[in-house]
Enzyme design. Structure first.
Site, short mmCIF file in Angstrom:
data_model
loop_
_atom_site.label_atom_id
_atom_site.label_comp_id
_atom_site.label_asym_id
_atom_site.label_seq_id
_atom_site.Cartn_x
_atom_site.Cartn_y
_atom_site.Cartn_z
N GLY A 325 35.98 49.76 56.32
CA GLY A 325 35.99 49.59 57.77
C GLY A 325 36.30 50.91 58.45
N THR A 563 37.73 36.40 50.69
CA THR A 563 37.53 37.33 49.56
C THR A 563 37.98 38.75 49.85
OG1 THR A 563 35.20 37.67 50.19
CG2 THR A 563 35.64 36.02 48.51
N GLU A 565 40.97 41.62 51.38
CA GLU A 565 42.43 41.75 51.30
C GLU A 565 42.95 40.95 50.12
OE1 GLU A 565 42.83 44.43 54.04
OE2 GLU A 565 44.72 43.49 53.51
N ASP A 567 40.87 38.85 46.73
CA ASP A 567 40.06 37.64 46.54
C ASP A 567 40.99 36.46 46.29
OD1 ASP A 567 37.29 36.43 45.61
OD2 ASP A 567 38.82 35.82 44.17
#
Lengths: 771, 771
Positions: A325, A563, A565, A567
């Site tokens: 991100g 899923t 931070e 899974d």
């Protein structure tokens, strides 16, 4: 006509005091309001230049009126309230005009009574975002509000909102107010470039208002209020999950890594810039080939003592960083790489690497690729990153837990590589708590929309010609919606408690337990969000499928929560390992041999035969007894723990490889972890209830807690029956009790979602707005 | 050097025969191929003008070579095969060049051996879409194919594909071939206008190739092959659900309404135009205020005998038609409205109403509004429609089941208003079967992608330094994926059987039962699709969240399946009503009194105590016994039917209003309906197995069927335990057996999804393509 009284304020200012007072009572001015005020102020022809200046000074959210000024306004208002007739005080504008007349300088009657002046004041009132209903409420105390909220609920949703909001209610309300601003209004933006730009702009606006500074220590320009930072994140999730995640990346991950893994030199250098958006950053951990398995990252940082530098390198295409991100916007990246010194790896460490210069030009050796369109979160610029032998100075190592000393030797206070790695990963815990909370927020939005629609929508009549029935009056609809409300109450409380524990745990004494709870609650709350939003969308039929009704974004944006931070399936295995070792050992991956060894003597809980009177007790009082619920939840968890430990020990006795033994028990371990988290949620719910005095809110909340408990017991009735903890007569009785609870909660159902206190503007759903 | 033989074909034509032959053996030329051929043909300098013309004539998919021509080609090939050395026959191009030499007219050796000629032929071969591997397969029989498919599976996926495809395998394969064409390649189109235009273009292309004509009778220009029409719809769902739904609206709903509710006059007037896309239409049934409750529609069609016309009118804003597909593109609408004659309503009927003229201008009195962006299916132009007193001629009533005679009197062969209404609604049954199948198709795409990714992706090693483990080798991953494969096999068979029954039921003798099955299978198959796609997306982690990997569209597009063409919860209630009346009474809404009365003597099934040896039998042979599965499924259904009937009768005895009694039992009825549908799926699966001779495919398919059965039994183990049908030891044994089956199926898992036979181009997922 009120008596004139000599006030030291000019008539122009007096005329505006009601508006100023109400605006500041509400404590926050939003970006659109500021803009409007500045635009409107020039149009107020009846004001002198000085009066305009005075008002402008009080329209900057960063410069609230001093206490003295505020008291002066209060005094003026109190005087007016006693002299102005109630009819004239019905709006802020007329009250202000009456107050103007009390000034000694009041002269130009015709000016203050002109239609233009009145219109200008009405516009200004709008610009300050103070609508008459709410204003009057603030000016006259809360009488109106109480009158308004008298719906047919058995309790007051506003009081309930306070219970749900917990300790950070104030900042949550401040965010609610901010986000109602038209500036944040929901839009369907399908082009990702446009959406990313808007998200970045909104993030900068949040920074301008100071909402990105809560997480950091005061000494580096922050506010040192981590709990409030989490609350901001949680509330932002009512609005737009792209903005929420973007904030999470910039502040939680990038900022959090620097704050948590760096030392003072990094804090001084970066924190102020990053919280004020002068420095945009990304958190470059995940690689294409290594997501969950962080320890296996392949990016290298090789130390060269001659130049006192590291060379950061991506060894091959699939070792590139992925899903990062802020990759398209960032200046710098915190890059996680294997620290290699004298040819040996010291494990994964974090490094500051330049990605772009201030003008936004890519640095040499860095390659960035857009991840393209995603299912949701298209306002977040996720990308891939590759590094081609980039040299960075030694100081760019975030060196809190490991460093290279002046003589070129690797040093660390934490001797064990394992322990150091997991300590570093601990930085992820806030993110997991936050994502769990954001999941619950998204669920709350969906539940509010679906509940209000279900109360409004009618379909099918008993007989032709009769009125059609409200959807929410169908048992099937109650079964779809109300247990999900109850579950989200439960997980909301559990995550709120956890956030509190996390903030309190300054010395990291309870870290292991908090990390386990965060992993478990994140997993279960985000799966609950996926289920909740799906059920709510379906409960709204075709209307739920239209983008204008919000589910499109809620569903697509929150989907990744299960899923990223961590899974969910991987996280629950960590929880199970923690349970096996009573949270005494590192709960992350690896170390199976030691876990299994640990099991040896530890778990010897015996399960005596249950009393048949207990297993067959169908008494409503017993079935509604919190002790019964807690015991049943705990029994399941303990027995799963006991049996899985036994199974694993038996495998070991038969000389099965520990990892294979673990795999054979994987489904069992997952069931154990889920049982643990379900109990955590019930415990938090119960604890919250215990803090309350007897009240209508406590009464209904207790029923909601019953419903959560019974719903979960019924979900696992197969297990309880299989294990002879309950007989068939008892599970059937529980089902009847669930039906009864749904009927009892039905009249309060709108109150229960109103207690989420999500303003209509934030819901952003046409089917609710036009109801 | 082969011997020259005097063939009547020119050398140029001979050189191209292998390509032509293979192209036509594959039976279908795709749009891109046609375009490319026309482009390439001019570049073939070695061909004479006549030769070019000959080839062009055989590149139009609507003009296949005659049998004579085809036989001539075969003869030429056979002769060549005997004379050309295998080495030279390794590609179509070299084979063709060798064949050219056999012509009596063969002269210019250098021309046929030039690199330009060879390249031209290679390009032409590509243009015809015949790649060498497949071509050789066709020319040499299937030897190569068999060699290729020798993976490590215990069975041949191609043979399994034939079993799954059933009777319509040929048309399904034809569609697969067509859709592999680059013209249909997946794209992420976020702008709805662009996406709608592409969808419309693709629909027109399908029409140009004749794929929109299967559903209609031969006498009106159709092909009269309804079964193949459904198979086309089903296969199209591998590709793009917007196009699938758009086809469904134009052909199934609009066309289906005209064919089913209209009479010859309408068939003659509209069918040929609509199947050739000269007439675009929509199906205007649903209104904002009336979705599931079709009988309550408020649009009126008032008959005026003086003008022999109806006035179509929307009485108020919320009686507007909503979610209407094709609303933005259509010329005409089939409008469902209350037929009112002499002031009394004869119930809902269908009317042809002009929406736009041929130039696309809106007709006076019609208002259309775009539904805007939706969660998915943004290639379909859904809109709202309002009619302001529009006059239409009497003939525009689709008058198969009800008409107004010349003297202005309403006449119908079906006396009961109720019965007439439900007969008309019967037109929806094909749509429901098709949507169920499309749901399974979407699931199959998701399962193929997730399975292949799960077999390729590795994460975590037992110990540091060891190789990481393949995801599919984790039991948790097997539990996520393989039972869903089994369930989709089951529902695929059930829907395939139902489609067959539907097509066979020309005289509507089994209509009631088929409608029930369609309602139930549609509901359960589309919910299964939602669950399957969600699980598959999560099983692919972050990769599953990227648009490039297909789940974005699969999930968003298929989401509406659960609530359109009949809301699933509403549909299951219809199924339950059917069960209560043994499909003897109208199963649609209403009529509760009579259903309850019907119950009186009908259901008296007694449930004797079960033999404890049975309830505790944990023998693997017993647990894998199909009779045990069938009996357990049937027992649950029967007992639910028995108990709900008893409950309802008891309510009635206590003089509870029948509708209230029904509501009290609503959850019970839903459970009954689901149990019924689950049994249907098992029955179809079992029946399909019974048609197979012993073979590797039958062996593995039988295990898949075991898995489906046991998975469902375990899903309901709470019920079975509660009702003492099984003891805890038995359910635990079933769980162990499920684990064992998953392990046994693990090596075959890729074969099981390869049997869906979805070409990689159609999967459209980068994570699969780049594996």
């Amino acid at each position: 006509m009120p008596t004139r009284q000599n006030l030291p304020l000019s008539p122009g200012i007096l005329s505006i005091i009601p508006i100023l007072y109400v605006a500041w009572s509400d404590s926050i001015l939003s970006p659109s309001e500021m803009q409007m005020i500045h635009k409107n102020i020039s149009q107020l022809d009846f004001l002198t230049k000085d009066e305009k200046k005075y008002i402008l000074a009080f329209s900057d959210p960063k410069s609230p009126p001093s206490e003295d000024v505020f008291r002066q306004w209060q005094k003026a208002l109190r005087m007016a309230a006693s002299s102005v007739s109630p009819a004239k005080a019905s709006s802020l504008v007329s009250l202000g005009l009456e107050m103007a007349k009390t000034s000694i300088d009041y002269k130009k009657d015709e000016l203050y009574n002109s239609p233009e002046t009145i219109q200008s004041l009405i516009d200004l009132q709008a610009a300050f975002g103070v609508n008459t209903k709410e204003s009057t409420r603030i000016l006259l105390g809360y009488d109106v509000a109480q009158e308004e909220s008298q719906n047919n609920y058995s309790f007051d949703p506003q009081v309930m909102a306070g219970i749900l909001d917990g300790k950070n209610a104030a900042i949550k309300n401040e965010m609610r107010k901010l986000l109602r601003d038209p500036y944040f209004a929901h839009q369907t933006i399908v082009n990702k470039e446009d959406y990313r730009q808007r998200t970045l702009d909104q993030l900068k606006t949040l920074a301008k208002h100071g909402y990105t500074s809560y997480a950091f220590p005061k000494e580096f320009g922050g506010l040192g209020k981590e709990g409030q930072h989490i609350a901001i994140f949680e509330t932002l999730a009512y609005h737009d999950l792209s903005l929420t995640v973007k904030l999470g990346v910039q502040i939680g991950l990038f900022g959090g890594a620097i704050a948590g893994l760096g030392t003072q030199i990094h804090h001084k250098k970066y924190l102020d810039d990053l919280m004020n958006m002068r420095l945009l950053g990304c958190f470059a951990m995940t690689e294409t080939n290594h997501g969950s398995n962080v320890r296996g990252l392949e990016t290298t940082a090789i130390y060269h003592h001659d130049t006192r530098s590291f060379i950061i390198n991506t060894p091959h295409e699939l070792a590139g960083k992925e899903y990062i991100g802020n990759a398209l916007h960032c200046h710098k990246a915190v890059v996680f790489a294997q620290l290699i010194i004298n040819g040996s790896s010291k494990g994964v460490h974090a490094f500051m690497v330049d990605v772009r210069d201030e003008q936004g030009n890519l640095m040499p050796g860095v390659r960035v690729e857009d991840c393209g369109y995603k299912m949701g979160l298209n306002g977040v610029d996720n990308g891939k990153l590759w590094f081609d032998n980039i040299e960075i100075p030694k100081e760019n190592l975030l060196n809190r837990y490991g460093d290279v000393d002046d003589s070129g030797v690797y040093v660390s206070d934490i001797k064990s590589d394992d322990k150091r790695f997991f300590t570093m990963l601990g930085a992820l815990v806030t993110g997991r708590v936050s994502v769990g909370l954001a999941g619950v927020s998204a669920s709350k939005v969906a539940l509010t929309i679906a509940t209000k629609y279900g109360l409004n929508r009618k379909q099918f009549a008993a007989k032709e010609g009769e009125e059609e029935r409200i959807l929410m009056d169908y048992p099937s609809h109650q079964h779809r919606i109300i247990p999900l409300i109850a579950s989200n109450y439960a997980y909301g409380f559990a995550l709120d408690d956890l956030a509190h524990d996390l903030v309190q745990d300054k010395d990291h004494k309870n870290r292991r337990l908090i990390e386990s709870k965060a992993a478990g609650l994140k997993a279960m709350a985000t799966w609950l969000a996926t289920d909740t939003i799906q059920e709510c969308r379906e409960a709204c039929g075709g209307k739920g499928y239209l983008a204008e009704n919000r589910f499109t974004d809620l569903k697509a944006d929150s989907d990744i929560f299960t899923t990223f931070e961590g899974d969910n399936t991987v996280l629950l295995q960590l929880v199970a390992k923690g349970l096996l070792t009573h949270f005494k050992k590192s709960f992350h991956d690896g170390g199976f041999n030691s876990i299994i060894r640990y099991l040896g003597g530890q778990i010897s809980h015996k399960f005596s035969e249950l009393n048949p009177i207990y297993t067959r007790n169908t008494d409503t009082q017993h079935l509604s007894d919190r002790d019964f619920h807690m015991e049943a939840f705990a029994y399941r968890e303990k027995k799963l723990l006991y049996t899985v430990s036994q199974r694993m020990q038996n495998f070991i006795k038969r000389r099965v490889d520990p990892y294979e033994a673990y795999l054979k028990c994987q489904m069992h371990l997952l069931a154990l972890a889920k049982a643990y988290v379900e109990r955590l949620a019930l415990k938090s719910f119960t604890r919250r209830l215990e803090t309350l005095d007897n009240s209508p809110e406590k009464r209904v909340l207790s029923k909601v807690c019953d419903l959560y408990a019974i719903h979960i017991l019924l979900k696992h009735k197969g297990w309880y029956l299989e294990n002879d903890y309950m007989s068939g007569v008892k599970t059937k009785a529980l089902r009847r009790l669930e039906n009864k609870l749904l009927q009892e909660l039905r009249p309060d159902v709108e109150g229960l979602v109103d207690a989420f206190a999500i303003p209509e503007e934030l819901l952003g759903a046409k089917i609710v707005l036009y109801n």
